[in-house]
Design a protein around this motif. Sequence first.
Motif, PDB file in Angstrom:
ATOM      1  N   GLY A  60      93.084 -37.735  44.742  1.00  0.00           N
ATOM      2  CA  GLY A  60      93.355 -37.402  43.201  1.00  0.00           C
ATOM      3  C   GLY A  60      92.711 -37.300  42.296  1.00  0.00           C
ATOM      4  O   GLY A  60      92.344 -35.983  41.926  1.00  0.00           O
ATOM      5  N   THR A  61      91.604 -38.034  42.890  1.00  0.00           N
ATOM      6  CA  THR A  61      89.549 -37.554  42.004  1.00  0.00           C
ATOM      7  C   THR A  61      89.656 -38.024  42.435  1.00  0.00           C
ATOM      8  O   THR A  61      89.026 -39.039  43.626  1.00  0.00           O
ATOM      9  N   ILE A  62      87.895 -37.358  43.062  1.00  0.00           N
ATOM     10  CA  ILE A  62      87.155 -37.850  43.826  1.00  0.00           C
ATOM     11  C   ILE A  62      85.458 -38.095  42.641  1.00  0.00           C
ATOM     12  O   ILE A  62      85.030 -37.600  41.870  1.00  0.00           O
ATOM     13  N   ALA A 106      82.348 -30.932  43.992  1.00  0.00           N
ATOM     14  CA  ALA A 106      82.273 -31.657  43.362  1.00  0.00           C
ATOM     15  C   ALA A 106      81.857 -31.664  41.448  1.00  0.00           C
ATOM     16  O   ALA A 106      82.241 -32.262  40.861  1.00  0.00           O
ATOM     17  N   VAL A 107      80.573 -30.715  41.437  1.00  0.00           N
ATOM     18  CA  VAL A 107      80.134 -31.122  40.434  1.00  0.00           C
ATOM     19  C   VAL A 107      80.898 -29.836  39.354  1.00  0.00           C
ATOM     20  O   VAL A 107      81.603 -30.578  38.431  1.00  0.00           O
ATOM     21  N   ARG A 108      82.339 -28.866  39.845  1.00  0.00           N
ATOM     22  CA  ARG A 108      82.643 -28.122  39.000  1.00  0.00           C
ATOM     23  C   ARG A 108      84.063 -29.134  38.852  1.00  0.00           C
ATOM     24  O   ARG A 108      84.880 -29.140  37.950  1.00  0.00           O
ATOM     25  N   HIS A 109      84.116 -29.902  39.811  1.00  0.00           N
ATOM     26  CA  HIS A 109      85.680 -30.585  40.345  1.00  0.00           C
ATOM     27  C   HIS A 109      85.108 -32.024  38.283  1.00  0.00           C
ATOM     28  O   HIS A 109      86.154 -31.280  37.261  1.00  0.00           O
ATOM     29  N   TRP A 110      83.544 -32.455  38.351  1.00  0.00           N
ATOM     30  CA  TRP A 110      83.653 -33.485  37.795  1.00  0.00           C
ATOM     31  C   TRP A 110      83.369 -32.775  35.968  1.00  0.00           C
ATOM     32  O   TRP A 110      83.932 -33.201  35.197  1.00  0.00           O
ATOM     33  N   GLN A 111      83.064 -31.754  36.014  1.00  0.00           N
ATOM     34  CA  GLN A 111      83.171 -30.698  35.269  1.00  0.00           C
ATOM     35  C   GLN A 111      84.142 -30.215  34.272  1.00  0.00           C
ATOM     36  O   GLN A 111      84.219 -30.194  33.407  1.00  0.00           O
ATOM     37  N   GLU A 112      85.234 -29.805  35.526  1.00  0.00           N
ATOM     38  CA  GLU A 112      86.826 -29.903  34.480  1.00  0.00           C
ATOM     39  C   GLU A 112      87.136 -31.045  33.650  1.00  0.00           C
ATOM     40  O   GLU A 112      87.485 -31.126  32.850  1.00  0.00           O
ATOM     41  N   ALA A 157      72.216 -33.588  34.774  1.00  0.00           N
ATOM     42  CA  ALA A 157      71.925 -35.179  34.256  1.00  0.00           C
ATOM     43  C   ALA A 157      72.978 -35.923  32.748  1.00  0.00           C
ATOM     44  O   ALA A 157      73.507 -36.681  32.287  1.00  0.00           O
ATOM     45  N   ALA A 158      72.862 -34.733  31.957  1.00  0.00           N
ATOM     46  CA  ALA A 158      73.644 -34.877  30.160  1.00  0.00           C
ATOM     47  C   ALA A 158      74.747 -34.515  30.197  1.00  0.00           C
ATOM     48  O   ALA A 158      75.269 -35.187  29.862  1.00  0.00           O
ATOM     49  N   GLN A 159      75.643 -34.969  31.663  1.00  0.00           N
ATOM     50  CA  GLN A 159      77.031 -34.094  31.491  1.00  0.00           C
ATOM     51  C   GLN A 159      77.117 -35.695  32.592  1.00  0.00           C
ATOM     52  O   GLN A 159      78.618 -35.739  33.145  1.00  0.00           O
ATOM     53  N   GLY A 160      76.579 -37.050  32.507  1.00  0.00           N
ATOM     54  CA  GLY A 160      77.026 -37.804  33.559  1.00  0.00           C
ATOM     55  C   GLY A 160      77.159 -37.045  34.895  1.00  0.00           C
ATOM     56  O   GLY A 160      77.763 -38.306  35.944  1.00  0.00           O
TER      57      GLY A 160
END
Length: 232
Positions: A60-62, A106-112, A157-160
């Motif tokens: 579902g999420t990573i 992964a980065v794009r997933h977390w940004q979305e 980093a600023a996006q966690g």
Amino acid sequence: MTNILLTGSSRGIGAAIAQVLSASDGVRLIGHGTASGIPADFSDPAGPRQLWDKALAELGTIDVVINNAGVFEDNPIDRSDDDWVAGWERTMRINLTASAELCRFAVRHWQERQSGGRIVNVASRAAYRGDSPNHWHYAASKAGMVAMTKSIARGYAAQGILAFAVCPGFTMTGMAEDYLASRGGDKLLADIPLGRVADPEEVANAVAYLATSAPPSMTGAVIDVNGASYVR
């Protein structure tokens, strides 16, 4: 619950990482290349996307990606031009490009999701020390992984979004046993002040710490696990 995708989990360091994380509370782990995990061929350019999509559909999420899959293959310079380039490109594809693709997904997933996440890349002391004349490609792939890790750490980093690397030296896996035997184990062990190669569990514990509990201010850190055979 922390959902973790781990590549190269079928043996050696990857299997030890899987064992440590599976024993942790609050972790759901999907491995790659195991009977209970998701098969994916990283020598195939389609492999990383197939792995990511299947893992995401199941979890579902990573929340964490651990890039551990890799190969260590001879590529002597006296091979034919085509064979040498093919060996170089195969190692880069499996060790570095596949990892880069998974980092990007992964980065794009977390940004979305507008959420943070963690990446842990398993590199090698070869990233800093280099390797044998038959392994230019291996050292270069691991140096690229370290540089990529630092770039991700600084960029997001600023996006966690946090990124770490672990650089093992010789580790007592089947790969290391073959290497030691082929090059005179006693001579190589003499180059390790600790007097022994690392156990996979030692590397696994460092990876698990970075994946689950290392403080955010450590982002960009590279942890060496090599018995002081290379110190920076």
